[in-house]
Motif scaffolding. Structure first.
Motif, PDB file in Angstrom:
ATOM      1  N   MET A   1     -31.385  11.538  10.848  1.00 19.75           N
ATOM      2  CA  MET A   1     -30.334  11.147   9.923  1.00 19.75           C
ATOM      3  C   MET A   1     -30.666  11.595   8.491  1.00 19.75           C
ATOM      4  N   PHE A   2     -31.951  11.546   8.148  1.00 19.42           N
ATOM      5  CA  PHE A   2     -32.358  11.897   6.791  1.00 19.42           C
ATOM      6  C   PHE A   2     -32.104  13.369   6.472  1.00 19.42           C
ATOM      7  N   ASP A   3     -32.144  14.235   7.479  1.00 13.32           N
ATOM      8  CA  ASP A   3     -31.925  15.669   7.281  1.00 13.32           C
ATOM      9  C   ASP A   3     -30.468  16.076   7.426  1.00 13.32           C
ATOM     10  N   SER A   4     -29.584  15.133   7.654  1.00 13.25           N
ATOM     11  CA  SER A   4     -28.178  15.434   7.873  1.00 13.25           C
ATOM     12  C   SER A   4     -27.526  15.987   6.612  1.00 13.25           C
ATOM     13  N   THR A   5     -26.572  16.890   6.783  1.00 13.18           N
ATOM     14  CA  THR A   5     -25.792  17.401   5.653  1.00 13.18           C
ATOM     15  C   THR A   5     -24.538  16.573   5.428  1.00 13.18           C
ATOM     16  N   ASP A   6     -24.279  15.625   6.312  1.00 13.36           N
ATOM     17  CA  ASP A   6     -23.141  14.720   6.175  1.00 13.36           C
ATOM     18  C   ASP A   6     -23.566  13.543   5.299  1.00 13.36           C
ATOM     19  N   PHE A   7     -22.891  13.342   4.185  1.00 19.00           N
ATOM     20  CA  PHE A   7     -23.288  12.312   3.228  1.00 19.00           C
ATOM     21  C   PHE A   7     -23.308  10.917   3.855  1.00 19.00           C
ATOM     22  N   GLU A   8     -22.279  10.567   4.598  1.00 21.18           N
ATOM     23  CA  GLU A   8     -22.200   9.232   5.189  1.00 21.18           C
ATOM     24  C   GLU A   8     -23.378   8.958   6.120  1.00 21.18           C
ATOM     25  N   THR A   9     -23.821   9.971   6.841  1.00 22.60           N
ATOM     26  CA  THR A   9     -24.961   9.827   7.742  1.00 22.60           C
ATOM     27  C   THR A   9     -26.260   9.745   6.951  1.00 22.60           C
ATOM     28  N   PHE A  10     -26.412  10.644   5.978  1.00 24.93           N
ATOM     29  CA  PHE A  10     -27.621  10.716   5.161  1.00 24.93           C
ATOM     30  C   PHE A  10     -27.839   9.446   4.343  1.00 24.93           C
ATOM     31  N   TYR A  11     -26.776   8.945   3.723  1.00 29.38           N
ATOM     32  CA  TYR A  11     -26.924   7.826   2.790  1.00 29.38           C
ATOM     33  C   TYR A  11     -27.381   6.541   3.472  1.00 29.38           C
ATOM     34  N   LYS A  12     -27.110   6.401   4.758  1.00 29.87           N
ATOM     35  CA  LYS A  12     -27.540   5.204   5.485  1.00 29.87           C
ATOM     36  C   LYS A  12     -29.059   5.054   5.480  1.00 29.87           C
ATOM     37  N   VAL A  13     -29.777   6.173   5.406  1.00 34.77           N
ATOM     38  CA  VAL A  13     -31.244   6.115   5.450  1.00 34.77           C
ATOM     39  C   VAL A  13     -31.892   6.563   4.135  1.00 34.77           C
ATOM     40  N   PHE A  14     -31.094   6.908   3.132  1.00 34.49           N
ATOM     41  CA  PHE A  14     -31.622   7.373   1.845  1.00 34.49           C
ATOM     42  C   PHE A  14     -32.161   6.183   1.041  1.00 34.49           C
ATOM     43  N   PRO A  15     -33.417   6.247   0.614  1.00 29.49           N
ATOM     44  CA  PRO A  15     -34.007   5.133  -0.152  1.00 29.49           C
ATOM     45  C   PRO A  15     -33.597   5.185  -1.627  1.00 29.49           C
ATOM     46  N   ALA A  16     -32.351   4.914  -1.918  1.00 23.62           N
ATOM     47  CA  ALA A  16     -31.803   5.060  -3.272  1.00 23.62           C
ATOM     48  C   ALA A  16     -32.536   4.215  -4.307  1.00 23.62           C
ATOM     49  N   LYS A  17     -32.966   3.027  -3.933  1.00 22.49           N
ATOM     50  CA  LYS A  17     -33.656   2.154  -4.886  1.00 22.49           C
ATOM     51  C   LYS A  17     -35.023   2.696  -5.281  1.00 22.49           C
ATOM     52  N   ASP A  18     -35.604   3.516  -4.415  1.00 24.72           N
ATOM     53  CA  ASP A  18     -36.931   4.046  -4.677  1.00 24.72           C
ATOM     54  C   ASP A  18     -36.920   5.452  -5.258  1.00 24.72           C
ATOM     55  N   TYR A  19     -35.776   6.100  -5.289  1.00 25.79           N
ATOM     56  CA  TYR A  19     -35.688   7.496  -5.697  1.00 25.79           C
ATOM     57  C   TYR A  19     -35.593   7.638  -7.215  1.00 25.79           C
ATOM     58  N   GLY A  20     -36.425   8.469  -7.785  1.00 22.67           N
ATOM     59  CA  GLY A  20     -36.329   8.828  -9.195  1.00 22.67           C
ATOM     60  C   GLY A  20     -36.540   7.701 -10.175  1.00 22.67           C
TER      61      GLY A  20
END
Length: 50
Positions: free
Chosen positions: A1-20
């Protein structure tokens, strides 16, 4: 899921709180400082031109 090019799929596993965490844009800005930014000016112009 993390390597997906589909945003909806990718964002489910993206650690947004920890990024940047070190970039200035992620830091909490004082309201007075925020109001002086070009981003803020652009947002106000968008609202006023609608």
């Amino acid at each position: 899921m993390f390597d997906s090019t589909d945003f909806e799929t990718f964002y489910k596993v993206f650690p947004a709180k920890d990024y940047g965490k070190q970039i200035p844009e992620r830091q909490n800005l004082n309201k007075n400082d925020l109001a002086k930014t070009n981003w803020f000016k652009t947002q106000i112009e968008k609202v006023l031109t609608k």
